[in-house]
Design an enzyme around this catalytic site. Structure first.
Site, PDB file in Angstrom:
ATOM      1  N   ARG A 223       1.136  -1.110   0.474  1.00 23.67           N
ATOM      2  CA  ARG A 223      -0.130   0.225  -0.347  1.00 23.67           C
ATOM      3  C   ARG A 223       0.733   1.111  -0.371  1.00 23.67           C
ATOM      4  NH1 ARG A 223       2.552   1.738   4.508  1.00 23.67           N
ATOM      5  NH2 ARG A 223       0.567   3.273   3.764  1.00 23.67           N
ATOM      6  N   GLY A 224       0.080   2.098  -0.022  1.00 26.47           N
ATOM      7  CA  GLY A 224       1.119   3.846   0.086  1.00 26.47           C
ATOM      8  C   GLY A 224       1.214   4.060  -2.046  1.00 26.47           C
ATOM      9  N   ALA A 225       0.708   5.584  -2.311  1.00 25.26           N
ATOM     10  CA  ALA A 225       0.865   5.706  -3.289  1.00 25.26           C
ATOM     11  C   ALA A 225       1.902   5.431  -4.056  1.00 25.26           C
ATOM     12  CB  ALA A 225       0.842   7.340  -3.750  1.00 25.26           C
TER      13      ALA A 225
ATOM     14  N   ARG B  68      -7.778  -0.243  -6.518  1.00 25.78           N
ATOM     15  CA  ARG B  68      -7.705   1.043  -5.312  1.00 25.78           C
ATOM     16  C   ARG B  68      -7.513   2.090  -6.096  1.00 25.78           C
ATOM     17  NH1 ARG B  68      -4.218   1.155  -0.418  1.00 25.78           N
ATOM     18  NH2 ARG B  68      -6.014   1.936   0.164  1.00 25.78           N
TER      19      ARG B  68
ATOM     20  N   GLN C 217      -1.700   1.911  10.562  1.00 30.52           N
ATOM     21  CA  GLN C 217      -1.161   2.646   9.551  1.00 30.52           C
ATOM     22  C   GLN C 217      -0.051   3.287   9.821  1.00 30.52           C
ATOM     23  OE1 GLN C 217      -3.769   2.859   8.232  1.00 30.52           O
ATOM     24  NE2 GLN C 217      -3.701   2.417   6.022  1.00 30.52           N
TER      25      GLN C 217
ATOM     26  N   ASP D 230      -1.685  11.069  -1.967  1.00 26.98           N
ATOM     27  CA  ASP D 230      -2.373   9.878  -3.138  1.00 26.98           C
ATOM     28  C   ASP D 230      -2.039  10.009  -3.988  1.00 26.98           C
ATOM     29  OD1 ASP D 230      -3.172   8.584  -0.537  1.00 26.98           O
ATOM     30  OD2 ASP D 230      -3.014   7.051  -1.272  1.00 26.98           O
TER      31      ASP D 230
ATOM     32  N   ASN E  61      -5.245  12.809   0.110  1.00 28.78           N
ATOM     33  CA  ASN E  61      -4.206  11.781   1.707  1.00 28.78           C
ATOM     34  C   ASN E  61      -5.240  11.090   2.624  1.00 28.78           C
ATOM     35  OD1 ASN E  61      -1.907  11.110   2.383  1.00 28.78           O
ATOM     36  ND2 ASN E  61      -1.585  12.087   4.573  1.00 28.78           N
ATOM     37  N   LYS E  62      -4.594   9.930   3.209  1.00 28.05           N
ATOM     38  CA  LYS E  62      -5.260   9.047   4.885  1.00 28.05           C
ATOM     39  C   LYS E  62      -6.133  10.273   4.748  1.00 28.05           C
ATOM     40  CE  LYS E  62      -5.076   5.737   4.303  1.00 28.05           C
ATOM     41  NZ  LYS E  62      -5.610   4.785   3.759  1.00 28.05           N
TER      42      LYS E  62
HETATM   43  O1  MRU Z   1      -4.491   3.153   2.419  1.00 26.62           O
HETATM   44  P1  MRU Z   1      -3.099   3.550   2.294  1.00 26.62           P
HETATM   45  O2  MRU Z   1      -1.763   2.741   3.303  1.00 26.62           O
HETATM   46  O3  MRU Z   1      -2.486   3.111   0.655  1.00 26.62           O
HETATM   47  O4  MRU Z   1      -3.047   5.077   2.373  1.00 26.62           O
HETATM   48  C1  MRU Z   1      -1.262   5.602   2.446  1.00 26.62           C
HETATM   49  C2  MRU Z   1      -1.550   6.979   2.693  1.00 26.62           C
HETATM   50  O5  MRU Z   1      -2.365   7.442   2.682  1.00 26.62           O
HETATM   51  C3  MRU Z   1       0.330   7.121   1.987  1.00 26.62           C
HETATM   52  O6  MRU Z   1      -0.006   9.005   3.201  1.00 26.62           O
HETATM   53  C4  MRU Z   1       0.179   8.101   0.933  1.00 26.62           C
HETATM   54  O7  MRU Z   1      -0.461   6.981  -0.151  1.00 26.62           O
HETATM   55  C5  MRU Z   1       1.564   8.413   0.012  1.00 26.62           C
HETATM   56  S1  MRU Z   1       2.884   7.472   1.036  1.00 26.62           S
HETATM   57  C6  MRU Z   1       4.179   8.082   0.368  1.00 26.62           C
END
Ligand code: MRU
Length: 365
Positions: free
Chosen positions: A53-55, A90, A202, A243, A253-254
């Site tokens: 996960r993470g963009a 996603r 996370q 993201d 973002n999250k």
């Molecule tokens: O749902 P996730 O864990 O994929 O969400 C991740 C985030 O929101 C991060 O802050 C974002 O992807 C930046 S990662 C460098």
């Protein structure tokens, strides 16, 4: 980054030309597990079910997903099917579409017999680029941290971060964590407030684990503590990842990031966002109207994962059986709340002018 003394990226080709390895993040920090992806379907599942996960890492995994698909069926139909399957995993992180476009541009002009090798090479280049980009974000963000640290006269600089925009969210180094690691490396007095980041935690499970591995002083806080800490003068900087950033600087973002930005504005705390350029969606301007927000399984809200006394890891229910839950996974912070965007090309204002100044080749887009 190193885990128990061994250097790891989050994704790498296995070396047999047919499979890819990833760190399965679902059980961290309790279990460190490396998983093998042998098909495009498995790569799509790894993204959807958040093994990865993470963009930026979602984009890198999608790139390898296309390579795995080309090894199995390098026809045009195979390419279309792989791109469609991966794109549906996603919706919010634009790095996914960016990586799929890059992979298609690489393999589509080639004969089918040439596609698998070219796709693996392009996916590896996307990963190497991500590492280089994050190093540059680290160097540029370090300047911001140095400026704020100077005013602290030797006292630790208090940085608050949300979710995991760290090594585990990228191929290596992280985005929001890259300046933090760079600052720690040069000996800056530093302390990180880690938001737990419900519902999937996370922050508690991944960011805290990373910072502990790197011996960066940090404290885990409940998501709702941030405003209070800012009112007490205990936060010098909020630094998060993203993201998707729009062409005018709105930031997805999250979930919960927006509330941190509001609290930061009210308390005069600078709110910075670190991002690699593949996270900029030049085709959209209004983040609230145009960025799709992922709605995830309500079970992530009604349950929490944790380690039992006997060492096993499981999810336990915290809400009544009859209670419905909603789970929007991201929110949008308007550009007006963002003090600056930290990119691989430098730091700019969160505005169309600021982004166009760093990326003049996109000005006309
Ligand atoms: O749902 P996730 O864990 O994929 O969400 C991740 C985030 O929101 C991060 O802050 C974002 O992807 C930046 S990662 C460098």
């Amino acid at each position: 980054m190193r885990v128990a003394g061994k250097a790891y990226r989050t994704i790498w080709p296995a070396g047999d030309g047919r499979t890819v390895r990833v760190i399965d993040q679902r059980r961290l920090p309790h279990e460190f597990r490396v998983a093998e992806l042998a098909t495009c379907r498995e790569a799509a599942a790894a993204i959807r079910e958040m093994w990865v996960r993470g963009a930026p890492l979602i984009g890198a995994t999608a790139a390898y997903g296309v390579a795995l698909a080309m090894a199995a069926d390098p026809s045009d139909a195979g390419l279309d099917a792989a791109a469609a399957e991966l794109a549906a995993t996603r919706p919010t992180a634009v790095n996914l579409a960016w990586a799929l476009d890059a992979m298609r541009a690489c393999v589509a002009p080639l004969r089918p017999g040439e596609r698998a090798a070219a796709a693996f090479a392009r996916a590896a280049a996307i990963c190497d680029d991500d590492v280089a980009i994050n190093r540059a974000i680290g160097a540029n963000g370090l300047e911001v941290l140095r400026g704020l640290s100077a005013a602290k006269r030797g006292a630790p600089l208090n940085v608050l971060t949300h979710c995991n925009a760290g090594w585990l969210a990228t191929v290596d180094h992280g985005t929001a964590t890259a300046p933090i690691y760079a600052a720690a490396e040069e000996g800056m007095a530093l302390h990180v407030w880690v938001d737990e980041t419900r519902p999937r935690n996370q922050g508690a499970m991944l960011t805290a684990w990373e910072l502990a591995n790197e011996a960066v002083p940090h404290t885990l806080v409940a998501d709702n503590a941030g405003g209070h800490l800012m009112q007490r003068g205990l936060v010098d900087l909020v630094l998060v990842g993203t993201d998707r950033v729009t062409a005018r600087g709105d930031v997805a973002n999250k979930i919960g990031t927006y509330l941190k930005a509001l609290a930061a504005k009210d308390n005069g705390v600078p709110f910075f966002v670190a991002l690699p350029s593949p996270t900029i969606d030049w085709s959209v301007r209004d983040g609230l109207a145009e960025i799709p927000i992922e709605e995830r399984d309500a079970g992530e809200v009604t349950h929490v994962w944790g380690r039992r006394g006997d060492g096993g890891v499981e999810a336990v229910r915290i809400a009544p059986e009859a209670t419905a839950a909603a789970n929007p996974a991201f929110d949008v912070t308007p550009a007006r709340l963002v003090a600056g965007l930290v990119t691989e090309r430098g730091v700019c204002a969160a505005s169309a002018e600021g982004l166009a100044g760093l990326f003049p080749e996109r000005r006309a887009a």
